[in-house]
Motif scaffolding. Structure first.
Motif, PDB file in Angstrom:
ATOM      1  N   PHE A   1     116.532  45.243  29.264  1.00  0.00           N
ATOM      2  CA  PHE A   1     116.497  45.019  27.959  1.00  0.00           C
ATOM      3  C   PHE A   1     117.949  44.354  27.436  1.00  0.00           C
ATOM      4  O   PHE A   1     118.882  44.740  28.284  1.00  0.00           O
ATOM      5  N   PRO A   2     118.159  43.508  26.466  1.00  0.00           N
ATOM      6  CA  PRO A   2     119.442  43.264  26.160  1.00  0.00           C
ATOM      7  C   PRO A   2     120.589  44.063  25.978  1.00  0.00           C
ATOM      8  O   PRO A   2     121.692  43.984  26.333  1.00  0.00           O
ATOM      9  N   ASP A   3     120.100  45.608  25.597  1.00  0.00           N
ATOM     10  CA  ASP A   3     121.032  46.586  25.512  1.00  0.00           C
ATOM     11  C   ASP A   3     121.513  47.082  26.709  1.00  0.00           C
ATOM     12  O   ASP A   3     122.151  48.096  26.937  1.00  0.00           O
ATOM     13  N   GLY A   4     120.809  46.532  27.948  1.00  0.00           N
ATOM     14  CA  GLY A   4     121.170  47.399  29.464  1.00  0.00           C
ATOM     15  C   GLY A   4     120.288  48.431  29.845  1.00  0.00           C
ATOM     16  O   GLY A   4     120.435  48.749  31.216  1.00  0.00           O
ATOM     17  N   GLU A   5     119.395  48.750  28.870  1.00  0.00           N
ATOM     18  CA  GLU A   5     118.624  49.605  29.448  1.00  0.00           C
ATOM     19  C   GLU A   5     117.338  48.875  30.159  1.00  0.00           C
ATOM     20  O   GLU A   5     117.058  47.565  30.277  1.00  0.00           O
ATOM     21  N   SER A   6     116.527  49.673  31.160  1.00  0.00           N
ATOM     22  CA  SER A   6     115.299  49.126  32.122  1.00  0.00           C
ATOM     23  C   SER A   6     114.160  49.646  31.697  1.00  0.00           C
ATOM     24  O   SER A   6     114.030  50.662  31.247  1.00  0.00           O
ATOM     25  N   LEU A   7     113.085  48.682  32.110  1.00  0.00           N
ATOM     26  CA  LEU A   7     111.911  48.907  32.106  1.00  0.00           C
ATOM     27  C   LEU A   7     111.300  48.787  33.232  1.00  0.00           C
ATOM     28  O   LEU A   7     111.461  47.764  34.042  1.00  0.00           O
TER      29      LEU A   7
END
Ligand code: R5P
Length: 317
Positions: free
Chosen positions: A32-38
């Motif tokens: 995600f743009p905020d650096g979190e992952s899916l």
């Protein structure tokens, strides 16, 4: 068994699946743009032994999404969750070198062991730890690259002299030398910083006419190999070939090694790199089979029968 490839590890996963008669699928990873992952596993996992294939170079970037994926596999009903990590990170910080430092080899082992039932790797950097079992409470298999490296050397280097750059390299240098029927020597190394390395070589007179082969488990900045190549030159020996197990090669390390007097650089395929020339995937498959059998996991393509066809077509089965 289902092998789930970390993005970029498709070749390893496909080879393991092929050798074991298992299925494989690539892990879908979104940042995600905020650096979190899916993360998403695009294949059925219920009741299956799910094995992630991911080399752990750049571990800080990979580990958290990998743990999320392992957790997902377990929540979705996997019977076992394993990890094939041809390169195992964080093994070199095996003691508190300075007050207050984390012993990350131990912390990382605790972290991985909390998510995986078993771990298969290649030549973990065992120095002050003597066995992975001292760190990892889960079942582990450490594949030795020595037979494959020795085979490559026998075919490609005439009159080899196998040289290790430091004391801990003796374990694999001696083994490779014995298998390749070559003499060996080990240097002494002092490291004063990430890029400040000094090595010394003693007793070189009896090696005239030999081609030195610098053998190390990891090449990262390349400073160890550069210092060792300089010591060989000082001793009047020819420019060496460099053989390494894990090709980490930070920045321009490879270029500097070739500029610094190393004639050829060859690595195993534990970390994908242009220098990979020694394939260890067949040995990893053998070790994975042993791990899976001893954890009671069945390797059988037929386990996929009860899966709806639409799901099949999305996975690379
Ligand atoms: C350390 O003891 C390892 O065996 C390698 O010698 C070391 O990691 C190589 O690092 P670099 O290429 O940064 O000198």
């Amino acid at each position: 068994m289902l092998i789930v490839a970390w993005p970029g590890a498709a070749r390893l996963a496909a080879t393991l699946a092929d050798k074991l008669g298992a299925d494989w699928s690539e892990l879908a990873l979104h940042r995600f743009p905020d650096g979190e992952s899916l993360v998403r596993i695009d294949a059925p996992v219920r009741g299956r032994c799910v094995v992630f294939a991911a080399s752990l170079n750049n571990p800080d970037e990979k580990t958290l999404p990998l743990l999320f994926a392992a957790d997902a596999a377990r929540e979705l009903g996997a019977s076992q969750v394993g990890l094939v990590a041809p390169y195992l990170a964080y093994m070199r910080q095996d003691r508190r070198f300075n007050p207050g430092e984390a012993v990350t080899s131990r912390s990382y082992a605790r972290l991985l062991s909390s998510s995986f039932d078993f771990l298969v790797t290649v030549d973990p950097h065992l120095h002050r730890w003597h066995d992975l079992g001292e760190l990892y409470p889960i079942r582990t298999q450490a594949v030795a690259s020595a037979p494959a490296i020795a085979q490559w050397l026998r075919r490609r280097v005439k009159n080899a002299l196998i040289v290790g750059p430091d004391a801990e390299s003796e374990q694999w240098v001696a083994q490779v030398a014995q298998l390749a029927d070559a003499p060996w020597a080990v240097m002494t190394k002092t490291r004063r910083g990430d890029r400040q390395v000094a090595v010394k070589l003693r007793g070189h007179k009896q090696w005239a006419g030999r081609t030195p082969v610098l053998l190390d488990d990891i090449v990262s900045t390349g400073e160890t190999v550069l210092a060792a190549a300089a010591a060989l030159k000082k001793a009047g020996l020819p420019a060496p070939v460099c053989v390494a197990v894990h090709a980490l090669f930070e920045g321009d390390a490879l270029w500097r090694m070739l500029e610094g007097g190393v004639t050829k650089v060859v690595t195993s395929d534990t970390v994908a790199h242009s220098t990979n020339a020694i394939s260890l995937a067949p040995l990893l498959a053998k070790a994975l089979r042993q791990c899976a059998i001893s954890t009671g996991s069945v390797i059988d393509r037929n386990t996929v029968r009860d899966v709806p066809p639409s799901t099949h077509s999305r996975a690379r089965l």
